[in-house]
Design a protein around this motif. Structure first.
Motif, PDB file in Angstrom:
ATOM      1  N   ASN A  23       0.823  -1.207   0.000  1.00 14.75           N
ATOM      2  CA  ASN A  23       0.000   0.000   0.000  1.00 14.75           C
ATOM      3  C   ASN A  23       0.859   1.261   0.000  1.00 14.75           C
ATOM      4  N   VAL A  49      -6.289   8.762  -0.760  1.00 14.27           N
ATOM      5  CA  VAL A  49      -7.647   8.227  -0.947  1.00 14.27           C
ATOM      6  C   VAL A  49      -7.616   6.975  -1.830  1.00 14.27           C
ATOM      7  N   LEU A  50      -6.907   7.042  -2.937  1.00 15.43           N
ATOM      8  CA  LEU A  50      -6.839   5.893  -3.844  1.00 15.43           C
ATOM      9  C   LEU A  50      -6.179   4.685  -3.181  1.00 15.43           C
ATOM     10  N   ILE A  53      -8.497   2.848  -0.601  1.00 15.50           N
ATOM     11  CA  ILE A  53      -9.461   1.907  -1.167  1.00 15.50           C
ATOM     12  C   ILE A  53      -8.787   0.552  -1.396  1.00 15.50           C
ATOM     13  N   PHE A  56      -8.208  -1.213   1.951  1.00 14.07           N
ATOM     14  CA  PHE A  56      -9.402  -1.853   2.503  1.00 14.07           C
ATOM     15  C   PHE A  56      -9.531  -3.286   1.992  1.00 14.07           C
ATOM     16  N   TRP A  70     -20.337  -3.532   2.951  1.00 16.44           N
ATOM     17  CA  TRP A  70     -20.542  -2.086   2.773  1.00 16.44           C
ATOM     18  C   TRP A  70     -20.332  -1.360   4.095  1.00 16.44           C
ATOM     19  N   PHE A  73     -16.678  -1.113   4.641  1.00 16.39           N
ATOM     20  CA  PHE A  73     -16.123  -0.191   3.650  1.00 16.39           C
ATOM     21  C   PHE A  73     -16.394   1.257   4.043  1.00 16.39           C
ATOM     22  N   PRO A  77     -12.758   4.227   6.304  1.00 18.96           N
ATOM     23  CA  PRO A  77     -12.137   5.562   6.266  1.00 18.96           C
ATOM     24  C   PRO A  77     -12.026   6.223   7.641  1.00 18.96           C
ATOM     25  N   VAL A 153     -19.087  -5.900  -0.598  1.00 16.32           N
ATOM     26  CA  VAL A 153     -18.725  -4.832  -1.536  1.00 16.32           C
ATOM     27  C   VAL A 153     -18.380  -5.461  -2.858  1.00 16.32           C
TER      28      VAL A 153
END
Length: 153
Positions: A23, A49-50, A53, A56, A70, A73, A77, A153
């Motif tokens: 990451n 931000v990218l 994701i 996660f 969901w 997810f 954040p 998700v």
């Protein structure tokens, strides 16, 4: 804490470190690609931000071996808010106060935030385990498919 529980926890930490390395590399690569085209802090934020994701999904499937939902997810954040605050403050301090190069400072700030991110992401992604120890953690380690009740998700 029993030997199995301790071994499972060390496994999580090791997998978290691997995911963190991937990451961080992804984040830093995106940051370096964006850096020439926008202000350093905007590039930092978009890369953050990218990579969050991606983090996660890597953490749900690989680190904690649980299904993404969901709910997780949307909550994930929140764990990264602390990470973002620590990294942002570190980035600002390293660039403004320490005069560190804006191409390197995000990487140093990210390393500082690692322990906080591990503890918070474990709490969100393995609900019911508290700090991720004890019988609930052992049950989760034995049956990674146990969290199948929510939509994925």
């Amino acid at each position: 804490m029993g030997d199995r529980s301790r071994r499972d926890q060390l496994g999580q930490i090791f997998r978290f470190a691997l995911v963190g390395g991937v990451n961080t590399g992804t984040f830093f690569g995106i940051y370096l690609l964006l850096h020439p085209w926008m202000p350093y802090f905007a590039a930092y934020t978009l890369a953050f931000v990218l990579s969050m994701i991606g983090s996660f999904f890597m953490n749900t499937y690989f680190t904690y071996r649980t299904r993404p939902t969901w709910k997780k997810f949307l909550l994930f954040p929140l764990t990264n808010v602390t990470n973002y605050v620590i990294q942002s403050a570190g980035l600002y301090a390293l660039v403004s106060w320490a005069g560190m190069d804006t191409r390197i400072a995000p990487l140093v700030a990210a390393v500082i935030a690692i322990p906080f991110t591990f503890l918070l992401s474990r709490k969100i992604l393995t609900p019911g385990t508290g700090a991720g120890t004890g019988a609930a953690a052992a049950a989760a380690a034995e049956d990674p498919a146990r969290d199948r009740s929510s939509s994925t998700v």
